[in-house]
Design a protein around this motif. Structure first.
Motif, mmCIF file in Angstrom:
data_model
loop_
_atom_site.group_PDB
_atom_site.id
_atom_site.type_symbol
_atom_site.label_atom_id
_atom_site.label_comp_id
_atom_site.label_asym_id
_atom_site.label_seq_id
_atom_site.Cartn_x
_atom_site.Cartn_y
_atom_site.Cartn_z
ATOM 1 N N ALA A 1 -11.966 1.396 35.097
ATOM 2 C CA ALA A 1 -11.552 2.548 35.896
ATOM 3 C C ALA A 1 -11.895 3.863 35.192
ATOM 4 O O ALA A 1 -12.365 4.811 35.828
ATOM 5 N N THR A 2 -11.680 3.912 33.886
ATOM 6 C CA THR A 2 -12.017 5.119 33.116
ATOM 7 C C THR A 2 -13.516 5.358 33.125
ATOM 8 O O THR A 2 -13.975 6.494 33.272
ATOM 9 N N ARG A 3 -14.296 4.287 32.988
ATOM 10 C CA ARG A 3 -15.761 4.413 32.997
ATOM 11 C C ARG A 3 -16.250 4.943 34.342
ATOM 12 O O ARG A 3 -17.093 5.851 34.409
ATOM 13 N N LEU A 4 -15.722 4.407 35.444
ATOM 14 C CA LEU A 4 -16.157 4.840 36.772
ATOM 15 C C LEU A 4 -15.680 6.258 37.084
ATOM 16 O O LEU A 4 -16.357 7.009 37.793
ATOM 17 N N GLU A 5 -14.540 6.635 36.533
ATOM 18 C CA GLU A 5 -14.063 8.012 36.709
ATOM 19 C C GLU A 5 -15.011 8.997 36.042
ATOM 20 O O GLU A 5 -15.304 10.061 36.577
ATOM 21 N N ARG A 6 -15.516 8.634 34.869
ATOM 22 C CA ARG A 6 -16.514 9.469 34.197
ATOM 23 C C ARG A 6 -17.742 9.646 35.074
ATOM 24 O O ARG A 6 -18.320 10.731 35.163
ATOM 25 N N ALA A 7 -18.159 8.570 35.723
ATOM 26 C CA ALA A 7 -19.377 8.596 36.535
ATOM 27 C C ALA A 7 -19.260 9.510 37.750
ATOM 28 O O ALA A 7 -20.270 9.862 38.367
ATOM 29 N N ARG A 8 -18.039 9.910 38.098
ATOM 30 C CA ARG A 8 -17.857 10.807 39.240
ATOM 31 C C ARG A 8 -18.427 12.198 38.979
ATOM 32 O O ARG A 8 -18.509 13.013 39.897
ATOM 33 N N LEU A 9 -18.843 12.450 37.760
ATOM 34 C CA LEU A 9 -19.590 13.688 37.480
ATOM 35 C C LEU A 9 -20.783 13.827 38.419
ATOM 36 O O LEU A 9 -21.172 14.931 38.795
ATOM 37 N N LEU A 10 -21.348 12.684 38.804
ATOM 38 C CA LEU A 10 -22.547 12.695 39.643
ATOM 39 C C LEU A 10 -22.223 12.887 41.116
ATOM 40 O O LEU A 10 -23.136 12.930 41.944
ATOM 41 N N ASP A 11 -20.942 12.998 41.457
ATOM 42 C CA ASP A 11 -20.592 13.294 42.849
ATOM 43 C C ASP A 11 -21.055 14.690 43.252
ATOM 44 O O ASP A 11 -21.338 14.941 44.423
ATOM 45 N N ASP A 12 -21.107 15.594 42.280
ATOM 46 C CA ASP A 12 -21.670 16.914 42.551
ATOM 47 C C ASP A 12 -23.160 16.739 42.821
ATOM 48 O O ASP A 12 -23.853 16.024 42.095
ATOM 49 N N PRO A 13 -23.696 17.372 43.857
ATOM 50 C CA PRO A 13 -25.093 17.109 44.240
ATOM 51 C C PRO A 13 -26.141 17.633 43.266
ATOM 52 O O PRO A 13 -27.288 17.182 43.320
ATOM 53 N N THR A 14 -25.786 18.556 42.394
ATOM 54 C CA THR A 14 -26.814 19.148 41.529
ATOM 55 C C THR A 14 -26.452 19.226 40.053
ATOM 56 O O THR A 14 -27.344 19.224 39.200
ATOM 57 N N THR A 15 -25.182 19.343 39.700
ATOM 58 C CA THR A 15 -24.780 19.581 38.317
ATOM 59 C C THR A 15 -23.825 18.478 37.854
ATOM 60 O O THR A 15 -22.891 18.135 38.575
ATOM 61 N N PRO A 16 -24.041 17.897 36.678
ATOM 62 C CA PRO A 16 -25.097 18.241 35.731
ATOM 63 C C PRO A 16 -26.424 17.560 36.077
ATOM 64 O O PRO A 16 -26.432 16.507 36.721
ATOM 65 N N LEU A 17 -27.500 18.168 35.635
ATOM 66 C CA LEU A 17 -28.790 17.485 35.675
ATOM 67 C C LEU A 17 -28.702 16.301 34.721
ATOM 68 O O LEU A 17 -28.269 16.458 33.579
ATOM 69 N N LEU A 18 -29.069 15.115 35.186
ATOM 70 C CA LEU A 18 -29.062 13.934 34.326
ATOM 71 C C LEU A 18 -30.467 13.352 34.264
ATOM 72 O O LEU A 18 -31.048 12.992 35.289
ATOM 73 N N TRP A 19 -30.982 13.279 33.050
ATOM 74 C CA TRP A 19 -32.310 12.708 32.806
ATOM 75 C C TRP A 19 -32.124 11.555 31.826
ATOM 76 O O TRP A 19 -31.749 11.774 30.672
ATOM 77 N N ALA A 20 -32.342 10.347 32.294
ATOM 78 C CA ALA A 20 -32.136 9.159 31.468
ATOM 79 C C ALA A 20 -33.465 8.474 31.188
ATOM 80 O O ALA A 20 -34.263 8.243 32.101
ATOM 81 N N ILE A 21 -33.678 8.145 29.920
ATOM 82 C CA ILE A 21 -34.809 7.319 29.520
ATOM 83 C C ILE A 21 -34.238 5.969 29.088
ATOM 84 O O ILE A 21 -33.469 5.898 28.130
ATOM 85 N N LEU A 22 -34.584 4.927 29.828
ATOM 86 C CA LEU A 22 -34.066 3.590 29.560
ATOM 87 C C LEU A 22 -35.120 2.760 28.854
ATOM 88 O O LEU A 22 -36.261 2.663 29.320
ATOM 89 N N ASP A 23 -34.764 2.167 27.740
ATOM 90 C CA ASP A 23 -35.661 1.212 27.123
ATOM 91 C C ASP A 23 -35.815 0.013 28.062
ATOM 92 O O ASP A 23 -34.884 -0.335 28.802
ATOM 93 N N GLU A 24 -36.967 -0.619 28.056
ATOM 94 C CA GLU A 24 -37.176 -1.779 28.923
ATOM 95 C C GLU A 24 -36.147 -2.872 28.658
ATOM 96 O O GLU A 24 -35.792 -3.639 29.563
ATOM 97 N N ALA A 25 -35.620 -2.909 27.427
ATOM 98 C CA ALA A 25 -34.594 -3.902 27.091
ATOM 99 C C ALA A 25 -33.355 -3.748 27.961
ATOM 100 O O ALA A 25 -32.660 -4.733 28.239
ATOM 101 N N VAL A 26 -33.059 -2.525 28.396
ATOM 102 C CA VAL A 26 -31.907 -2.283 29.267
ATOM 103 C C VAL A 26 -32.058 -3.066 30.568
ATOM 104 O O VAL A 26 -31.088 -3.608 31.101
ATOM 105 N N LEU A 27 -33.274 -3.135 31.078
ATOM 106 C CA LEU A 27 -33.537 -3.846 32.331
ATOM 107 C C LEU A 27 -33.535 -5.355 32.137
ATOM 108 O O LEU A 27 -33.089 -6.095 33.020
ATOM 109 N N ARG A 28 -34.016 -5.792 30.992
ATOM 110 C CA ARG A 28 -34.230 -7.228 30.789
ATOM 111 C C ARG A 28 -32.985 -7.959 30.307
ATOM 112 O O ARG A 28 -32.856 -9.167 30.542
ATOM 113 N N ARG A 29 -32.077 -7.255 29.611
ATOM 114 C CA ARG A 29 -30.875 -7.923 29.104
ATOM 115 C C ARG A 29 -29.891 -8.128 30.251
ATOM 116 O O ARG A 29 -29.397 -7.169 30.827
#
Length: 280
Positions: A143-171
């Motif tokens: 619940a705490t983790r998903l509450e943090r993710a509500r930052l993205l409910d705002d349509p523009t702020t903050p800008l989030l740019w994520a670079i995922l290692d391929e291992a993130v997809l494969r694990r």
């Protein structure tokens, strides 16, 4: 001498509120940020970060500030309230800064970043790391983790740019359906133009961030911060030279990563692979 400030409600933007009170008390005392920082053996920019709410005021500084500014123990009292956090000690200050950042850039070498996790992924991740923890505790962590993710409910702020290692997809964290849902959540956010995602493929070889994850945060009226995390540890850095070095690291990772379009295609492909795995 300024009057005794009113104790703050720590549930309502606590660091921003205490930062505003600090600025008010300092200016009433006729001190610059550098002059207040000198007896604390910190820089004027550090005082500025406290006032902007990008850094947490720790008790050792709060006690001295009360003495210097004559604020009758106000900052020490409220500092104790602010120290109560639903996040682990090593991450609490970074989470608070993240909540007021205008831009967040993150390199994730092993796990989907917390702001992008789904319920199923977060639950599997916490359960894997805490095999003997009660289900109620896991529920609270999710619940705490998903509450943090509500930052993205705002349509523009903050800008989030994520670079995922391929291992993130494969694990595979949790089941194949959990992974398919988690990866489709990421591509959905990217296609709605809410986030920028790149994948650093295995073929990129060695790079500057092989020792661990990196998070960079910028703010409207305060210097940028870098957060470096290890196993059960974390460190928030504000030294300009260090932050500049980490900024360069992130840009070099971006240069080695797949383009946004190629990255989405790869994430889609891996999600499809998970979706077609037969379940026992």
């Amino acid at each position: 001498m300024p009057g005794r400030p009113k104790d703050l409600d720590p549930s309502a933007s606590p660091r921003a509120m205490i930062g505003a009170e600090l600025r008010h008390a300092r200016e009433n005392a006729g001190l610059s940020q550098a002059e207040l920082g000198e007896p604390l053996f910190v820089s004027g920019s550090f005082i500025g970060q406290l006032e902007a709410g990008t850094r947490r005021l720790h008790l050792e500084y709060a006690v001295q500030i009360d003495e210097i500014l004559g604020t009758n123990g106000f900052f020490a009292r409220n500092c104790k309230a602010l120290a109560k956090s639903k996040y682990p000690d090593h991450f609490a200050e970074a989470a608070e800064a993240e909540a007021i950042a205008t831009a967040i850039r993150e390199y994730a070498p092993l796990l989907i970043p917390g702001l992008l996790q789904t319920d199923g992924y977060a639950r599997a991740m916490f359960r894997g790391g805490r095999p003997t923890t009660t289900e109620d505790t896991i529920d609270d962590l999710v619940a705490t983790r998903l509450e943090r993710a509500r930052l993205l409910d705002d349509p523009t702020t903050p800008l989030l740019w994520a670079i995922l290692d391929e291992a993130v997809l494969r694990r595979k964290v949790g089941s194949a359906p959990v992974m398919a849902e988690a990866l489709r959540h990421i591509t959905g956010l990217a296609r709605r133009h809410r986030i920028i995602v790149q994948v650093l493929p295995f073929t990129a070889g060695a790079h500057m961030a092989m020792e661990g994850p990196l998070k960079l945060m910028t703010f409207e009226d305060a210097p940028p911060l870098a957060y470096l995390q290890g196993l059960g540890t974390g460190r928030l850095e504000d030294d300009p030279a260090s932050v500049a070095h980490h900024d360069l690291t992130f840009h070099l990772l971006g240069a080695s990563a797949l383009s946004a379009q190629e990255s989405l295609a790869l994430v889609d492909s891996v999600a499809e692979d998970y979706a077609h795995v037969e379940q026992p």
